[in-house]
Scaffold this active site. Structure first.
Site, mmCIF file in Angstrom:
data_model
loop_
_atom_site.group_PDB
_atom_site.id
_atom_site.type_symbol
_atom_site.label_atom_id
_atom_site.label_comp_id
_atom_site.label_asym_id
_atom_site.label_seq_id
_atom_site.Cartn_x
_atom_site.Cartn_y
_atom_site.Cartn_z
ATOM 1 N N CYS A 133 32.170 43.192 37.861
ATOM 2 C CA CYS A 133 31.084 42.472 38.556
ATOM 3 C C CYS A 133 31.166 42.573 40.089
ATOM 4 O O CYS A 133 30.154 42.815 40.756
ATOM 5 C CB CYS A 133 31.062 41.011 38.126
ATOM 6 S SG CYS A 133 32.695 40.278 37.881
ATOM 7 N N HIS A 246 28.930 35.566 42.738
ATOM 8 C CA HIS A 246 30.098 36.017 43.501
ATOM 9 C C HIS A 246 29.653 36.354 44.927
ATOM 10 O O HIS A 246 28.576 36.928 45.146
ATOM 11 C CB HIS A 246 30.681 37.300 42.897
ATOM 12 C CG HIS A 246 31.384 37.124 41.586
ATOM 13 N ND1 HIS A 246 31.554 35.913 40.945
ATOM 14 C CD2 HIS A 246 31.985 38.054 40.788
ATOM 15 C CE1 HIS A 246 32.228 36.107 39.821
ATOM 16 N NE2 HIS A 246 32.491 37.388 39.699
HETATM 17 O O1 L14 Z 1 34.993 42.749 34.216
HETATM 18 O O2 L14 Z 1 36.334 36.686 36.891
HETATM 19 O O3 L14 Z 1 36.992 43.453 34.550
HETATM 20 O O4 L14 Z 1 37.990 36.377 35.534
HETATM 21 C C1 L14 Z 1 37.605 40.498 34.302
HETATM 22 C C2 L14 Z 1 38.015 39.197 35.003
HETATM 23 C C3 L14 Z 1 35.412 40.414 35.508
HETATM 24 C C4 L14 Z 1 35.852 39.141 36.195
HETATM 25 C C5 L14 Z 1 36.165 42.561 34.564
HETATM 26 C C6 L14 Z 1 37.078 37.068 35.982
HETATM 27 C C7 L14 Z 1 36.591 41.229 35.116
HETATM 28 C C8 L14 Z 1 36.806 38.407 35.348
#
Ligand code: L14
Ligand code: 25A
Length: 338
Positions: A133, A246
């Site tokens: 993301c 975010h």
């Molecule tokens: O898509 O905010 O690799 O805890 C995994 C951790 C996305 C964010 C991914 C988080 C992430 C996620």
């Protein structure tokens, strides 16, 4: 390869999660040509239903037989489920668009942000990866600046909401906030420390080099999507007590000089970007404003006065939409266009 049809059988694996739920909303909102929607989750959700186009749809347990007849499989149930079931779905003839980190850096798996590298979609062998993301929103804003002035180095610090981790983490922020306002003890189950009224410089697991996996995803995925390994990137990723959206402080150094006005003009014309930048009226991107929106918002564009060719930017987007579900469905839209 996907056969051209008027309507497609679409499966959502992880349908009851934060991202899965948004996928269902976006398929409906964008009127994706769905013949039949198959909703998949764990045993926990067995017997429940979710509504799609005003019809209650049963949730089935994800297993190896879930993908018979499926054309497009959208996965968002965590990396271990993707590692186990995405190859099975691809083998049974579906094109998988996977939102986990399982396959992103695999050389034969395209890693796609449609505004940046849509051409990569055609190279798929059954699995297409949806990037992280924080990476998605950053590259949507930086690619047009890279094309105009060649970015040599990126320094990014993120301020990431709890919805990125999923529903349980959003609940934890809410419960801790309520507990603290009622003078009660907080319970930490998802994150190692209190997230309410706090900031944690820790997203995903720590690696041997002292960075977190989230930080290294930003480095490696950005280079893969921008198709330029010469860009130097360093990241610090921080969890903040925000439910959704975010934010990122991004510093870039470019080969060619770009003034803030030139950058604003380039970004105003860029697909998927909205420039929201008028400090004299307190206008700058905010996670609460980006929530529920499709675009990546960019503001606070200003010269980095400490180097010859540098800019600072503040980049905000809805992590569940452009950062996850929307980007995946935009990839699906490219796929069916052929
Ligand atoms: O898509 O905010 O690799 O805890 C995994 C951790 C996305 C964010 C991914 C988080 C992430 C996620
Ligand atoms: O396994 P990993 O790699 O550690 O990752 C799992 C985590 O990844 C999140 C996801 O959030 C979860 O926290 N996630 C998914 N995509 C992500 C992304 N792009 C992402 N994080 C960041 N970026 P989630 O809870 O919102 O979504 C989880 C979805 O996955 C389904 N699922 C889980 N295990 C499954 C499975 N599906 C099939 N087989 C499995 N073995 C999950 O369905 C949901 O759709 P569910 O039925 O288990 O969820 C119903 C409700 O239960 C809560 N819940 C989830 N996990 C637990 C739980 N409750 C108790 N204990 C749990 N361990 C959910 O909140 C949901 O409301």
């Amino acid at each position: 390869m996907l056969k051209k049809k008027d309507k497609y059988i679409v499966a959502v694996a992880g349908a009851t999660g934060a991202v899965g739920n948004e996928m269902i909303n976006i398929l409906e909102e964008r009127n994706f040509p769905v013949e039949k929607l198959i909703l998949l989750a764990s045993e926990r959700s067995e017997g429940k239903t979710l509504s799609f186009r005003r019809k209650e749809t049963n949730i089935n347990v994800l297993d190896k037989d879930s993908f018979n007849g499926v054309d497009i499989a959208l996965f968002s149930a965590g990396a271990s489920r993707s590692l186990e079931f995405a190859p099975i779905a691809a083998k049974s003839g579906a094109v998988v668009i996977d939102n986990s980190s399982a396959f992103r850096m695999a050389p034969d798996v395209p890693l796609v942000v449609p505004e940046v590298n849509p051409h990569a979609i055609k190279r798929h062998k059954g699995i297409i990866a949806n990037p992280n993301c924080s990476t998605i929103q950053m590259v949507v804003a930086l690619k047009p600046l890279h094309d105009a002035a060649r970015i040599k180095r990126i320094i990014v610090t993120t301020f990431q909401s709890t919805s990125g981790t999923g529903k349980k983490a959003m609940d934890e922020l809410l419960e801790q906030t309520k507990a603290i306002l009622n003078f009660q003890d907080v319970k930490c189950e998802v994150y190692p420390h209190q997230i309410a009224f706090n900031c944690l410089p820790h997203i995903d697991v720590f690696l041997d080099n002292g960075y977190t996996k989230e930080e290294m995803k930003m480095v490696n995925e950005t280079r893969k999507i921008m198709e330029d390994d010469s860009i130097k990137i360093t990241a610090t990723t921080v969890r903040v007590p925000v439910f959704r959206g975010h934010s990122e402080s991004v510093n870039i150094e470019t080969e060619k000089k770009l003034t803030p006005n030139e950058a604003r003009a380039i970004l105003s014309a860029a697909p998927g970007v909205i420039v929201y930048d008028d400090p004299s009226r307190n206008i700058y991107p905010l996670p609460v404003d980006a929530t529920g929106k499709d675009e990546v918002y960019v503001g606070r564009i200003r010269q980095d006065e400490s180097v010859r060719n540098g800019l600072n930017l503040w980049i905000v987007s809805d992590n569940l939409r452009k950062g996850a579900a929307l980007n995946a469905i935009q990839i699906a839209e490219y796929l069916i266009r052929g």
